[in-house]
Design a protein around this motif. Structure first.
Motif, PDB file in Angstrom:
ATOM      1  N   LEU A 191       0.811  -1.214   0.000  1.00 35.41           N
ATOM      2  CA  LEU A 191       0.000   0.000   0.000  1.00 35.41           C
ATOM      3  C   LEU A 191       0.847   1.267   0.000  1.00 35.41           C
ATOM      4  O   LEU A 191       0.424   2.307  -0.498  1.00 35.41           O
ATOM      5  N   ASP A 192       2.072   1.180   0.553  1.00 35.17           N
ATOM      6  CA  ASP A 192       2.923   2.361   0.655  1.00 35.17           C
ATOM      7  C   ASP A 192       3.516   2.799  -0.683  1.00 35.17           C
ATOM      8  O   ASP A 192       4.045   3.909  -0.794  1.00 35.17           O
ATOM      9  N   VAL A 193       3.482   1.938  -1.686  1.00 37.71           N
ATOM     10  CA  VAL A 193       4.061   2.300  -2.977  1.00 37.71           C
ATOM     11  C   VAL A 193       2.998   2.457  -4.059  1.00 37.71           C
ATOM     12  O   VAL A 193       3.324   2.689  -5.218  1.00 37.71           O
ATOM     13  N   LEU A 194       1.720   2.357  -3.692  1.00 42.53           N
ATOM     14  CA  LEU A 194       0.644   2.543  -4.658  1.00 42.53           C
ATOM     15  C   LEU A 194       0.400   4.027  -4.908  1.00 42.53           C
ATOM     16  O   LEU A 194       0.538   4.844  -3.987  1.00 42.53           O
ATOM     17  N   GLY A 198      -0.291   5.512  -1.390  1.00 42.84           N
ATOM     18  CA  GLY A 198       1.047   5.478  -0.816  1.00 42.84           C
ATOM     19  C   GLY A 198       1.499   6.812  -0.241  1.00 42.84           C
ATOM     20  O   GLY A 198       1.900   6.894   0.935  1.00 42.84           O
ATOM     21  N   PRO A 199       1.466   7.900  -1.037  1.00 44.88           N
ATOM     22  CA  PRO A 199       1.905   9.201  -0.494  1.00 44.88           C
ATOM     23  C   PRO A 199       1.137   9.641   0.738  1.00 44.88           C
ATOM     24  O   PRO A 199       1.701  10.240   1.651  1.00 44.88           O
ATOM     25  N   ARG A 200      -0.166   9.338   0.784  1.00 48.26           N
ATOM     26  CA  ARG A 200      -0.962   9.720   1.950  1.00 48.26           C
ATOM     27  C   ARG A 200      -0.517   8.950   3.193  1.00 48.26           C
ATOM     28  O   ARG A 200      -0.418   9.510   4.289  1.00 48.26           O
ATOM     29  N   GLU A 207       4.347  12.637   9.705  1.00 44.99           N
ATOM     30  CA  GLU A 207       3.764  13.545  10.693  1.00 44.99           C
ATOM     31  C   GLU A 207       3.769  12.926  12.087  1.00 44.99           C
ATOM     32  O   GLU A 207       4.015  13.620  13.091  1.00 44.99           O
ATOM     33  N   ALA A 208       3.500  11.634  12.168  1.00 47.67           N
ATOM     34  CA  ALA A 208       3.504  10.958  13.469  1.00 47.67           C
ATOM     35  C   ALA A 208       4.909  10.923  14.064  1.00 47.67           C
ATOM     36  O   ALA A 208       5.097  11.113  15.281  1.00 47.67           O
ATOM     37  N   ILE A 209       5.914  10.692  13.214  1.00 44.29           N
ATOM     38  CA  ILE A 209       7.305  10.688  13.696  1.00 44.29           C
ATOM     39  C   ILE A 209       7.667  12.057  14.253  1.00 44.29           C
ATOM     40  O   ILE A 209       8.245  12.174  15.338  1.00 44.29           O
ATOM     41  N   ARG A 210       7.325  13.114  13.522  1.00 47.03           N
ATOM     42  CA  ARG A 210       7.630  14.468  13.997  1.00 47.03           C
ATOM     43  C   ARG A 210       6.950  14.757  15.334  1.00 47.03           C
ATOM     44  O   ARG A 210       7.547  15.379  16.222  1.00 47.03           O
ATOM     45  N   ALA A 211       5.716  14.302  15.463  1.00 43.07           N
ATOM     46  CA  ALA A 211       4.990  14.540  16.706  1.00 43.07           C
ATOM     47  C   ALA A 211       5.676  13.860  17.889  1.00 43.07           C
ATOM     48  O   ALA A 211       5.714  14.406  19.002  1.00 43.07           O
ATOM     49  N   HIS A 212       6.249  12.674  17.652  1.00 39.61           N
ATOM     50  CA  HIS A 212       6.903  11.940  18.735  1.00 39.61           C
ATOM     51  C   HIS A 212       8.235  12.579  19.148  1.00 39.61           C
ATOM     52  O   HIS A 212       8.779  12.239  20.203  1.00 39.61           O
TER      53      HIS A 212
END
Length: 462
Positions: A191-194, A198-200, A207-212
């Motif tokens: 799903l990440d390369v579709l 994928g981009p979403r 965004e989740a990484i930045r929040a952490h």
């Protein structure tokens, strides 16, 4: 005749996969990509693989690696997706900064990683490890400990002392949580390369990484502000040096945001890679009693029970070789990065087309049949001066290579050698049985689960 994969070290190379089974296998391995590398990759200078990310050329020849990382490095920038993920964690630190900014930061930061400066950090490394040894000494005989967790705790204490002159409990807690989340996020599926989907998905992950990382950001910015107010009286740790650092050509310093990015890069990458290196060192020693005995002989003869100093390092060559061989067998960063060719080129006779993705993997290089005799065997003498002088420069890459070679390599080796010298004088570790050790490859190479060991005291010669 190649060794049967069943008889090699964990995860070396199972039988080659058919394309139809690739996704099923990567799901089963839960992202442990090196368990699905075909055996041919460990025998050929280059190997073209079809993956969910497209065609990837694995370059496993020292001269080919040299061309990518050094001779024609401008033609092989890092993959955009990798830069996006590293930027979410580290901002524009050395791991993710674009070329012009990277060159300036590297020049400004270089004095903070010179040999003299690294030696000034050694007392903090030693004191932290001695205090840690006292905690082990208070445990009952044959106590069971998770050595992977223990090494994370120790290396966090050391990097907090060397970077911030304090235990920095708040930073340590934020760092552990943020890095664990980020590494757990680096699992890609179909799903990440579709297109569209994928981009979403990737945007949400970034965004989740930045929040952490927000909790760690707040703590670091507060420390930066405090150091700027007391520059002349501030402790001579890494943060103070970075706040005061200037470009030798124009006198320009780093902004607070730039200091933050570099602090997080060194803090996160530095403690994690040393922790996993020392975890694998203890594991390998537990499985190789002859090499462990040789290590103990050297430590007893040189130190005779006293606490080591940085001045002892030159007299502990086998201790260092243990660590170097452990990083060959279990490289702390098993895949340097994915590069993408800008223009047509040729590597080891293979015609590279623009856009082709290139993988350089220490995991493969360090176990390649053409580069190492019996690569499955743990043998620290591979790193004697005589043996190392004969080895191609780009056959061994625990810290990467080329202009972007890890700036903290000397610091990491000093820390790891001192940790081993302090602890191995007093203790040996035995792997608790039965226990299956599995690998987990993300940014670093970790044990997938706990690594339970039995702590034993040993007599020290005086």
């Amino acid at each position: 005749m190649p060794t049967s994969p069943k008889k090699t070290l964990a995860g070396l190379a199972p039988p080659p996969l058919k394309a139809a089974s690739f996704l099923k296998t990567i799901r089963a391995s839960k992202g442990n990509a090196f368990e699905i590398v075909p055996l041919e990759a460990f025998e050929q200078p280059v190997y073209l693989s079809k993956t969910i990310l497209g065609r990837v050329l694995m370059v496993n020849d020292p001269e080919g690696v040299r061309r990518i990382l050094l001779d024609n490095v401008a033609n092989y920038p890092k993959n955009d997706l990798e830069i996006e993920f590293f930027s979410a964690m580290f901002g524009e630190g050395l791991l993710s900064a674009p070329g012009p900014k990277w060159r300036i930061h590297r020049k400004v930061m270089a004095p903070s990683f010179g040999m003299r400066t690294v030696e000034s950090y050694a007392p903090a490394m030693i004191d932290s490890t001695v205090a840690f040894a006292q905690i082990w000494d208070a445990l009952p005989d044959h106590a069971e400990i998770d050595i992977a967790e223990e090494m994370k705790v120790l290396t966090l204490k050391i990097i907090c002392r060397t970077m911030f002159s304090a235990d920095a409990d708040e930073l340590a807690s934020c760092a552990r949580e943020a890095l664990d989340f980020a590494q757990g996020s680096l699992e890609f599926g179909l799903l990440d390369v579709l297109p569209i989907i994928g981009p979403r998905r990737i945007k949400r992950t970034v965004e989740a990484i930045r929040a952490h990382f927000k909790g760690m950001d707040s703590a670091i910015y507060r420390l930066i502000g405090e150091r700027e107010k007391i520059r002349d009286e501030a402790p001579k740790d890494f943060l103070t040096r970075l706040v005061a650092a200037t470009d030798p050509d124009d006198g320009a310093g780093l902004s607070a945001t730039e200091v933050r990015d570099e602090v997080i890069t060194i803090f996160m990458a530095g403690h994690e890679t040393t922790a996993v290196t020392m975890t694998w060192v203890w594991y390998l020693l537990s499985q190789h009693p002859a090499e462990e005995a040789t290590l103990h002989e050297e430590l007893d003869a040189v130190l005779r029970g006293r606490t080591p100093t940085v001045g002892d390092l030159a007299n502990l060559p086998y201790t260092r070789m243990i660590i170097e061989e452990a990083m060959r067998v279990y490289p702390p960063a098993p895949g340097i990065s994915i590069r993408q060719a800008k223009e047509a080129d040729e590597i080891c006779g293979f015609k590279v087309s623009p856009g082709l993705q290139i993988l350089i993997s220490p995991w493969i290089l360090h176990r390649h049949r053409r580069l190492w005799d019996e690569p499955e065997r743990f043998d620290p003498t591979r790193f004697s001066k005589e043996a190392s002088d004969k080895r191609p420069r780009f056959a061994y890459l625990p810290f990467g290579g080329g202009p972007r070679v890890c700036i903290g390599a000397t610091l990491a080796m000093t820390e790891a050698t001192l940790i081993l010298a302090v602890l191995a004088q007093k203790f040996r570790l035995r792997l608790k049985e039965p226990q299956e050790v599995k690998l987990q490859t993300r940014i670093t190479l970790r044990p997938k689960n706990k690594m339970m060991t039995i702590l034993e005291r040993r007599p020290v010669s005086r």
